[in-house]
Write an enzyme that holds these catalytic residues in place. Structure first.
Site, mmCIF file in Angstrom:
data_model
loop_
_atom_site.group_PDB
_atom_site.id
_atom_site.type_symbol
_atom_site.label_atom_id
_atom_site.label_comp_id
_atom_site.label_asym_id
_atom_site.label_seq_id
_atom_site.Cartn_x
_atom_site.Cartn_y
_atom_site.Cartn_z
ATOM 1 N N ASN A 120 0.825 -1.206 0.000
ATOM 2 C CA ASN A 120 0.000 0.000 0.000
ATOM 3 C C ASN A 120 0.858 1.256 0.000
ATOM 4 O OD1 ASN A 120 -2.104 -1.823 0.212
ATOM 5 N ND2 ASN A 120 -2.341 -1.556 2.436
ATOM 6 N N ASP A 139 -0.577 4.087 1.064
ATOM 7 C CA ASP A 139 -1.184 4.984 2.074
ATOM 8 C C ASP A 139 -0.328 4.964 3.347
ATOM 9 O OD1 ASP A 139 -3.500 2.330 2.489
ATOM 10 O OD2 ASP A 139 -2.118 2.942 4.071
ATOM 11 N N HIS A 185 6.083 -0.622 -2.599
ATOM 12 C CA HIS A 185 5.596 0.056 -3.806
ATOM 13 C C HIS A 185 5.572 1.570 -3.640
ATOM 14 C CE1 HIS A 185 3.393 -3.831 -5.238
ATOM 15 N NE2 HIS A 185 4.698 -3.853 -5.492
ATOM 16 N N CYS A 215 12.186 12.952 -7.484
ATOM 17 C CA CYS A 215 12.585 13.905 -8.522
ATOM 18 C C CYS A 215 13.164 13.161 -9.728
ATOM 19 C CB CYS A 215 13.650 14.886 -7.976
ATOM 20 S SG CYS A 215 14.180 16.071 -9.224
ATOM 21 N N THR A 250 -4.687 -9.009 0.409
ATOM 22 C CA THR A 250 -4.148 -8.839 -0.935
ATOM 23 C C THR A 250 -4.641 -9.954 -1.840
ATOM 24 O OG1 THR A 250 -2.129 -8.571 -2.258
ATOM 25 C CG2 THR A 250 -1.974 -9.985 -0.326
ATOM 26 N N SER A 251 -4.863 -9.596 -3.110
ATOM 27 C CA SER A 251 -5.450 -10.543 -4.062
ATOM 28 C C SER A 251 -4.415 -11.492 -4.637
ATOM 29 C CB SER A 251 -6.097 -9.766 -5.220
ATOM 30 O OG SER A 251 -5.088 -8.996 -5.870
ATOM 31 N N LEU A 261 -10.579 -11.238 2.842
ATOM 32 C CA LEU A 261 -12.050 -11.264 2.810
ATOM 33 C C LEU A 261 -12.552 -12.451 2.000
ATOM 34 C CD1 LEU A 261 -14.460 -9.591 3.799
ATOM 35 C CD2 LEU A 261 -14.499 -8.448 1.585
ATOM 36 N N GLU A 262 -11.801 -12.760 0.933
ATOM 37 C CA GLU A 262 -12.210 -13.894 0.078
ATOM 38 C C GLU A 262 -10.956 -14.619 -0.377
ATOM 39 O OE1 GLU A 262 -14.150 -11.198 -2.414
ATOM 40 O OE2 GLU A 262 -12.290 -10.482 -3.315
ATOM 41 N N ALA A 315 -10.565 -7.750 7.668
ATOM 42 C CA ALA A 315 -9.295 -7.589 8.392
ATOM 43 C C ALA A 315 -9.502 -6.988 9.779
ATOM 44 C CB ALA A 315 -8.360 -6.704 7.575
HETATM 45 C C1 BV8 Z 1 8.366 -5.805 -11.462
HETATM 46 C C2 BV8 Z 1 1.674 1.126 -6.565
HETATM 47 C C3 BV8 Z 1 10.540 -6.483 -12.129
HETATM 48 C C4 BV8 Z 1 1.030 2.161 -7.407
HETATM 49 C C5 BV8 Z 1 1.270 -1.053 -7.587
HETATM 50 C C6 BV8 Z 1 3.321 -11.820 -15.809
HETATM 51 C C7 BV8 Z 1 3.635 -12.688 -14.780
HETATM 52 C C8 BV8 Z 1 4.273 -12.234 -13.617
HETATM 53 C C9 BV8 Z 1 4.580 -10.883 -13.470
HETATM 54 C C10 BV8 Z 1 4.249 -10.027 -14.479
HETATM 55 C C11 BV8 Z 1 3.637 -10.473 -15.647
HETATM 56 N N1 BV8 Z 1 3.449 -9.399 -16.445
HETATM 57 C C12 BV8 Z 1 3.924 -8.292 -15.826
HETATM 58 C C13 BV8 Z 1 4.437 -8.671 -14.654
HETATM 59 C C14 BV8 Z 1 5.061 -7.820 -13.648
HETATM 60 C C15 BV8 Z 1 4.031 -6.965 -12.933
HETATM 61 C C16 BV8 Z 1 2.816 -7.753 -12.513
HETATM 62 O O1 BV8 Z 1 2.857 -8.481 -11.527
HETATM 63 N N2 BV8 Z 1 1.717 -7.603 -13.272
HETATM 64 C C17 BV8 Z 1 0.495 -8.310 -12.930
HETATM 65 C C18 BV8 Z 1 -0.706 -7.455 -13.352
HETATM 66 C C19 BV8 Z 1 0.520 -9.661 -13.636
HETATM 67 N N3 BV8 Z 1 4.697 -6.471 -11.749
HETATM 68 C C20 BV8 Z 1 5.470 -5.370 -11.831
HETATM 69 O O2 BV8 Z 1 5.605 -4.702 -12.837
HETATM 70 C C21 BV8 Z 1 6.249 -5.021 -10.557
HETATM 71 N N4 BV8 Z 1 7.625 -4.819 -10.927
HETATM 72 O O3 BV8 Z 1 7.923 -6.916 -11.695
HETATM 73 O O4 BV8 Z 1 9.679 -5.441 -11.712
HETATM 74 C C22 BV8 Z 1 11.020 -7.192 -10.913
HETATM 75 C C23 BV8 Z 1 10.626 -8.518 -10.669
HETATM 76 C C24 BV8 Z 1 11.100 -9.172 -9.532
HETATM 77 C C25 BV8 Z 1 11.951 -8.508 -8.672
HETATM 78 C C26 BV8 Z 1 12.314 -7.192 -8.940
HETATM 79 C C27 BV8 Z 1 11.841 -6.523 -10.052
HETATM 80 C C28 BV8 Z 1 5.761 -3.738 -9.941
HETATM 81 C C29 BV8 Z 1 4.326 -3.897 -9.499
HETATM 82 C C30 BV8 Z 1 3.922 -2.717 -8.634
HETATM 83 C C31 BV8 Z 1 2.787 -1.956 -9.293
HETATM 84 N N5 BV8 Z 1 2.318 -0.928 -8.353
HETATM 85 N N6 BV8 Z 1 0.924 -0.127 -6.682
HETATM 86 C C32 BV8 Z 1 -0.338 2.512 -6.890
HETATM 87 O O5 BV8 Z 1 -0.714 2.132 -5.758
HETATM 88 O O6 BV8 Z 1 -1.029 3.225 -7.633
HETATM 89 S S1 BV8 Z 1 0.331 -2.452 -7.704
HETATM 90 C C33 BV8 Z 1 -1.088 -2.355 -6.728
HETATM 91 O O7 BV8 Z 1 -1.905 -3.490 -7.029
HETATM 92 C C34 BV8 Z 1 -0.817 -2.549 -5.255
HETATM 93 O O8 BV8 Z 1 0.345 -1.909 -4.821
HETATM 94 C C35 BV8 Z 1 -0.754 -4.025 -5.049
HETATM 95 O O9 BV8 Z 1 0.574 -4.484 -5.119
HETATM 96 C C36 BV8 Z 1 -1.412 -4.560 -6.259
HETATM 97 C C37 BV8 Z 1 -2.463 -5.558 -5.901
HETATM 98 O O10 BV8 Z 1 -3.365 -4.912 -5.130
HETATM 99 P P1 BV8 Z 1 -3.872 -5.537 -3.744
HETATM 100 O O11 BV8 Z 1 -3.174 -4.791 -2.673
HETATM 101 O O12 BV8 Z 1 -3.768 -7.013 -3.707
HETATM 102 O O13 BV8 Z 1 -5.363 -5.080 -3.840
HETATM 103 P P2 BV8 Z 1 -6.514 -5.787 -4.685
HETATM 104 O O14 BV8 Z 1 -7.594 -4.794 -4.872
HETATM 105 O O15 BV8 Z 1 -5.935 -6.484 -5.875
HETATM 106 O O16 BV8 Z 1 -6.996 -6.923 -3.684
HETATM 107 C C38 BV8 Z 1 -7.530 -6.530 -2.429
HETATM 108 C C39 BV8 Z 1 -7.728 -7.799 -1.645
HETATM 109 O O17 BV8 Z 1 -8.227 -7.447 -0.356
HETATM 110 C C40 BV8 Z 1 -8.767 -8.728 -2.270
HETATM 111 O O18 BV8 Z 1 -8.254 -10.048 -2.231
HETATM 112 C C41 BV8 Z 1 -9.988 -8.592 -1.354
HETATM 113 O O19 BV8 Z 1 -10.675 -9.812 -1.205
HETATM 114 C C42 BV8 Z 1 -9.348 -8.215 -0.039
HETATM 115 N N7 BV8 Z 1 -10.207 -7.400 0.819
HETATM 116 C C43 BV8 Z 1 -11.105 -6.437 0.444
HETATM 117 N N8 BV8 Z 1 -11.687 -5.925 1.557
HETATM 118 C C44 BV8 Z 1 -11.118 -6.546 2.629
HETATM 119 C C45 BV8 Z 1 -10.179 -7.482 2.165
HETATM 120 N N9 BV8 Z 1 -9.476 -8.271 2.987
HETATM 121 C C46 BV8 Z 1 -9.690 -8.133 4.313
HETATM 122 N N10 BV8 Z 1 -10.574 -7.256 4.831
HETATM 123 C C47 BV8 Z 1 -11.307 -6.454 4.028
HETATM 124 N N11 BV8 Z 1 -12.194 -5.594 4.573
#
Ligand code: BV8
Length: 235
Positions: A92, A94, A109, A117, A176-177, A202-203, A219
């Site tokens: 996160n 935040d 992240h 900069c 996290t998802s 949550l799920e 959570a």
């Molecule tokens: C990188 C910051 C190289 C910005 C974010 C194919 C295969 C594997 C990898 C890749 C691929 N193609 C591309 C990639 C790499 C890519 C990636 O993974 N893409 C995905 C789409 C496939 N990753 C990258 O580019 C990363 N960099 O790989 O560099 C490298 C590799 C290895 C080592 C070094 C370098 C960089 C990724 C970072 C992107 N930036 N955020 C911003 O915030 O605007 S990502 C953003 O989404 C978040 O930071 C977080 O990481 C991500 C997922 O979000 P979640 O936090 O999981 O939230 P989400 O909504 O998805 O899920 C919420 C969960 O909470 C749900 O499960 C829900 O059920 C639950 N929930 C809801 N309410 C509650 C709850 N749980 C409990 N209580 C509740 N009340």
């Protein structure tokens, strides 16, 4: 059974959901309002910097309107009371972990309250807007961008995280998802180091089958009860 003495915790948007911060993939979540490619990639920033700066200015301003929830506060209690080693890694951007009382938070992240900069690469604490192109506090150039890790960019402190995953005996994933790497791969790293793995969500997430135990629920309920369990009985 003696309890864990080295815990790594990974949190995601779900831990802040009950504080009123949109998650990414829920209905109406952040990524439904914008295409990832347009607002969370370097290419999107180059293509339309005002769209991206405005997106992050809006999210930074929204921080002032939300407060930490019992899940953030419970992790801060754990940090204060736990006698072993604890590493809290968050995806996160935040500041709710800090406002909930956690002193050591690893933002892999980046953070909304920080600006990077593009000229001198200095990171500065930042709570204002960026769309008006303010000067970098260090080199004065009008080249500040949000200090967040976009898709395709290297997350922060990966070496430190992997070292902690290699030596921990408990890995806990909260809210996290499991959709984004490398964070989604941490459970596998922890398992291969022999750690026990627990998911509080949550799920079911994309990686649920990789966890020894998954507890489903909000959570704000699951985290406080898990923290009490660890502090009372050390499991
Ligand atoms: C990188 C910051 C190289 C910005 C974010 C194919 C295969 C594997 C990898 C890749 C691929 N193609 C591309 C990639 C790499 C890519 C990636 O993974 N893409 C995905 C789409 C496939 N990753 C990258 O580019 C990363 N960099 O790989 O560099 C490298 C590799 C290895 C080592 C070094 C370098 C960089 C990724 C970072 C992107 N930036 N955020 C911003 O915030 O605007 S990502 C953003 O989404 C978040 O930071 C977080 O990481 C991500 C997922 O979000 P979640 O936090 O999981 O939230 P989400 O909504 O998805 O899920 C919420 C969960 O909470 C749900 O499960 C829900 O059920 C639950 N929930 C809801 N309410 C509650 C709850 N749980 C409990 N209580 C509740 N009340």
């Amino acid at each position: 059974m003696n309890g864990p003495n080295r815990i790594v915790i990974l949190t995601g948007a779900g831990i802040s959901a009950e504080s009123g911060i949109d998650t990414f993939r829920s209905a109406g979540g952040l990524w439904e309002q914008h295409r990832i490619e347009d607002v969370a990639t370097p290419e999107g920033f180059a293509r339309d910097p005002d769209l991206v700066l405005g997106f992050y200015d809006m999210r930074r301003a929204a921080l002032a309107t939300v407060t930490p929830n019992p899940a953030h506060e419970a992790l801060a209690r754990l940090e204060r009371a736990f006698s072993g080693e604890l590493l809290l890694v968050t995806q996160n951007v935040d500041d709710l972990h800090e406002r909930g009382g956690s002193a050591q938070v690893l933002h892999m992240h980046g953070e909304l309250n920080s600006a990077l900069c593009t000229c001198c690469e200095t990171r500065s604490p930042w709570r204002a807007t960026l769309i008006d192109r303010p000067p970098c506090p260090v080199c004065r150039a009008p080249g500040l961008r949000p200090d967040v890790v976009w898709f395709g960019e290297m997350p922060y402190q990966m070496g430190r995280i992997y070292r902690a995953l290699e030596t921990c005996d408990l890995f806990v994933s909260i809210g996290t998802s499991g959709a984004v790497y490398p964070a989604a791969g941490f459970v596998q790293e922890a398992r291969s180091s022999g750690a026990r793995t627990l998911e509080l969500n949550l799920e079911p997430s994309e990686g649920s089958r990789l966890f020894h135990e998954t507890r489903l629920g909000p959570a704000s309920q699951l985290v406080p009860s898990w923290v009490e369990e660890v502090l009372q009985t050390g499991i």
